[in-house]
Design an enzyme around this catalytic site. Structure first.
Site, PDB file in Angstrom:
ATOM      1  N   GLU A 153      37.823  55.899  35.106  1.00 34.95           N
ATOM      2  CA  GLU A 153      38.939  54.980  34.920  1.00 34.95           C
ATOM      3  C   GLU A 153      38.500  53.526  35.070  1.00 34.95           C
ATOM      4  O   GLU A 153      38.940  52.654  34.342  1.00 34.95           O
ATOM      5  CB  GLU A 153      39.996  55.319  35.972  1.00 34.95           C
ATOM      6  CG  GLU A 153      41.365  54.841  35.647  1.00 34.95           C
ATOM      7  CD  GLU A 153      42.377  55.426  36.623  1.00 34.95           C
ATOM      8  OE1 GLU A 153      43.396  54.790  36.822  1.00 34.95           O
ATOM      9  OE2 GLU A 153      42.094  56.507  37.196  1.00 34.95           O
ATOM     10  N   ASP A 154      37.646  53.293  36.036  1.00 40.67           N
ATOM     11  CA  ASP A 154      37.403  51.910  36.429  1.00 40.67           C
ATOM     12  C   ASP A 154      35.992  51.381  36.175  1.00 40.67           C
ATOM     13  O   ASP A 154      35.731  50.214  36.420  1.00 40.67           O
ATOM     14  CB  ASP A 154      37.683  51.751  37.938  1.00 40.67           C
ATOM     15  CG  ASP A 154      39.142  52.012  38.257  1.00 40.67           C
ATOM     16  OD1 ASP A 154      39.972  51.781  37.362  1.00 40.67           O
ATOM     17  OD2 ASP A 154      39.438  52.457  39.375  1.00 40.67           O
TER      18      ASP A 154
END
Ligand code: MN
Length: 728
Positions: free
Chosen positions: A83-84
């Site tokens: 996600e990051d």
């Protein structure tokens, strides 16, 4: 993080794992730790901590508070990587394999949903979450993730705090409850409550804090004489003071509209008996009411009359020490288990489908068993985990557009259904579909969690075949509507084509004639006739020709229904008076002649003419048995005749076909006939007896050559043993 700090954190985590998990792949945890640390090395949390502190704490929660296995812990360490950071699921897959990659992928997808949606339809999302994750560990990681985020919520913007808290209360807490994670549920609820209603939270917190000791003391004092008496009776039991949680106290206060004093002072004690004998509960009730005076109005016997959801227990309220009211619940261990599930069912039984409820209960039990066996040190086997697929809400699947919008479709839905779900125009122009980035056939059955991209083309139109595999009403009705519309157009075009041809052939065909023709050809209606012409399934030129022939030769007057002879008679009658027919002594004149009914000659047959009285010349085959006799008797009445050159006139001839019957035999034969020179079939009569059949086919043929070719073709059909010229 310094090297020493880094090492300490990793060692701490390994220690926690070893303490709580039955089996720990140390190398796996280590690799996941290092990978996660490296991936997040440049990120900082809102709290100012390095970002990796978050996945690390999530991994610790998984190891300590939801201990299942080392794979869950490793997945937790990696859960935010996709996600990051610059890394993607495929990197995790390459490094850690499918299981961990799938768990991380599932956790990431769930985050995506919440990013792109508000949570007003909490129930849908609960269902969706349940159905979209294949592996229960996705949810475990997600619970731990949420718990840690809630514990560190103070660093976020108040608006975001409220949103997260609402989401947690609406979705994660009830979900955790379903998973049997009672403590996590309580904590999630209390933390949500804290951010949603800070004032009430602080008030309850301070009240409880100031009274906790006092309260515990009171419960102990109340329970002591009961425990003593039960022990004397040799009973095995557990008394608990039913710890109150902030949020549940608050709920009671609002539900009863009472101040905390009242809610709080209603002490509650639960006595759980380790016995299967429900009568023991009544004995215990007797003991309790022996010691304390009961309020008869507050006695509830849910053992003899269980609640709708199966809940069983005895409830009573007695006057305890210092005159305080104490609510007492008495139940067996088994009833307690049911009560726990029953509580879980409090919003479950609102759902209409009781089969789903049952399935859900079974499933919750299974989850619980897995947790229990995990905590007892029996590792759930890999196999068990593999087969532990969530099969809930089997009737719905949850799909995503490339933008992350959710579409709920029935199970079995295909990209075509998905396309129509987006918009009828998308469906109508659907050319291809990509599922999770890969092109798939349009009849592919989609799975929950699939991301579906529809590729459209302006020139694409619905395919009638779609209707066979589309499952939604929406898709089916649009496809049907389109087919109908398309058919209407084709029918119009077919009609125009037909009318042009008829005009060109200078035919005049009455509606009656056409209808009679359709009936004879077993064409259901004029629309299908025009459609057939347009789709070139009906050969319009051949029909024009046939009708021309029919009109040249008047319709037969007499027909003997169903009889082959009858049909031949028809033909003979029809053939009478063919002006361009037989040649007598090398000249072709308007000789009155007809064809013998006994042998049905066709061009190519060796024929002879028999001079009749009043009927002109009757044409027989030279080998006709009637003729052979007559020639001996009265040779003078015979004349030589010959067939004229091919003038396009068709003759009727019959074939008798027999063989072993089987499905599709008739259609194979008729196909063999009509596929040769578009031969028209005048009639078919097929008789099956036992496993054999005998059929008669009356055809329009040019000559013997034509007929022979067809009978050769028929003889080659599997199962056909005979195909002979009809000789009657
Ligand atoms: Mn996270």
């Amino acid at each position: 993080m310094t090297n020493a700090k880094f090492k300490k954190k990793l060692d701490d985590l390994l220690l926690v794992c070893k303490k709580n998990l039955p089996k720990v792949d140390e190398a796996l945890i280590r690799r996941a730790f290092e990978f996660g640390f490296d991936a997040h090395r440049n990120d900082i949390r809102a709290s100012g901590e390095p970002f990796f502190d978050h996945p690390y704490q999530v991994a610790r929660i998984v190891a300590e508070e939801i201990p299942l296995d080392d794979v869950s812990v490793a997945s937790a360490l990696l859960h935010d990587v996709a996600e990051d950071t610059e890394y993607q699921i495929k990197d995790i897959r390459a490094e850690f394999g499918d299981t961990i990659a799938d768990i991380v992928d599932g956790a990431t997808k769930i985050s995506d949903i919440f990013k792109s949606h508000d949570v007003t339809q909490a129930e849908s999302y609960r269902k969706m979450l349940l159905s979209m994750v294949d592996d229960v560990r996705v949810m475990l990681v997600k619970f731990a993730d949420r718990l840690h985020n809630m514990r560190t919520l103070e660093y976020l913007h108040p608006e975001k705090q409220k949103r997260m808290a609402r989401e947690t209360l609406d979705i994660y807490a009830p979900f955790a409850h379903r998973f049997g994670l009672a403590n996590i549920k309580w904590e999630l609820e209390d933390l949500s409550f804290k951010y949603l209603n800070r004032e009430a939270y602080d008030m309850i917190a301070s009240e409880l804090k100031s009274r906790r000791r006092e309260r515990e003391h009171y419960i102990a004092k109340f329970a002591a004489p009961i425990e003593k008496r039960l022990k004397e009776h040799g009973m095995k039991f557990e008394v608990n003071g039913r710890p109150k949680h902030f949020y549940s106290i608050y709920n009671k206060m609002s539900a009863r509209n009472k101040p905390l004093e009242d809610v709080y002072d209603l002490f509650a004690v639960r006595i759980i008996l380790d016995t299967d004998d429900s009568n023991e509960c009544f004995k215990v009730y007797g003991t309790v009411t022996d010691i304390y005076i009961p309020n008869p109005e507050r006695f509830k016997n849910y053992i003899s009359v269980p609640k709708k959801n199966g809940y069983q227990s005895i409830h009573t309220t007695v006057v305890g020490p210092e005159g305080k009211m104490v609510e007492v619940q008495i139940r067996t261990r088994a009833m307690h288990e049911v009560a726990e599930k029953g509580v879980a069912a409090h919003w479950m039984y609102k759902e209409t489908n009781s089969a789903i409820d049952e399935e859900l209960s079974n499933w919750v039990n299974w989850v619980r068993e897995i947790f229990e066996s995990a905590s007892e040190g029996q590792v759930p086997t890999q196999q068990l985990m593999e087969s532990f697929k969530l099969t809930l809400y089997q009737d719905e699947i949850y799909l995503f557009t490339p933008k992350g919008d959710l579409k709920i479709l029935p199970k079995g839905a295909t990209p075509v259904d998905f396309a129509y779900e987006i918009h009828s125009k998308v469906g109508d122009h659907c050319l291809a579909a990509k599922v999770n980035g890969r092109i798939v056939p349009l009849d592919t059955q989609l799975k929950s969690g699939d991301q579906v991209e529809i590729i459209t083309s302006k020139n694409q139109t619905p395919n009638p075949d779609w209707e066979k595999f589309a499952v939604t009403h929406k898709a089916k009705s649009h496809i049907r509507r389109w087919i109908k519309e398309e058919q209407r157009k084709l029918i119009e075009e077919g009609r125009a084509l037909w009318e042009r041809k008829v005009k060109k052939a200078k035919l005049s065909i009455s509606e009656d004639d056409l209808n009679r023709f359709l009936h004879e050809k077993k064409i259901e209606n004029i629309g299908m006739f025009y459609l057939g012409i347009r789709q070139e399934k009906i050969e319009v030129d051949a029909i024009i020709k046939m009708i021309q022939d029919e009109q040249k030769h008047p319709q037969p007057v007499v027909t003997e229904e169903g009889k082959i002879e009858g049909l031949f008679n028809r033909f003979i009658t029809t053939a009478r008076g063919i002006s361009s027919g037989i040649m007598l002594n090398g000249t072709q004149e308007g000789i009155m002649h007809n064809y013998a009914k006994c042998c049905h000659p066709i061009p190519g047959d060796d024929v002879v003419g028999f001079i009749t009285t009043g009927e002109g010349i009757k044409i027989h085959r030279r080998n006709c048995k009637n003729i052979r006799l007559m020639m001996q008797i009265d040779a003078n009445r015979f004349v030589d005749v010959a067939w004229p050159a091919d003038n396009g006139v068709m003759f009727v001839a019959g074939l008798k076909v027999s063989g072993v019957d089987r499905p599709g035999m008739l259609s194979d034969i008729t196909h063999a006939i009509s596929s040769y020179l578009n031969t028209n079939i005048r009639s078919v009569n097929l008789d099956s007896r036992d496993s054999s059949f005998e059929g008669t086919f009356i055809l329009y043929v040019k000559d013997t050559e034509h007929l022979n070719r067809i009978s050769d073709k028929i003889r080659r059909i599997k199962g056909v043993t005979r195909a002979e010229r009809f000789e009657e």
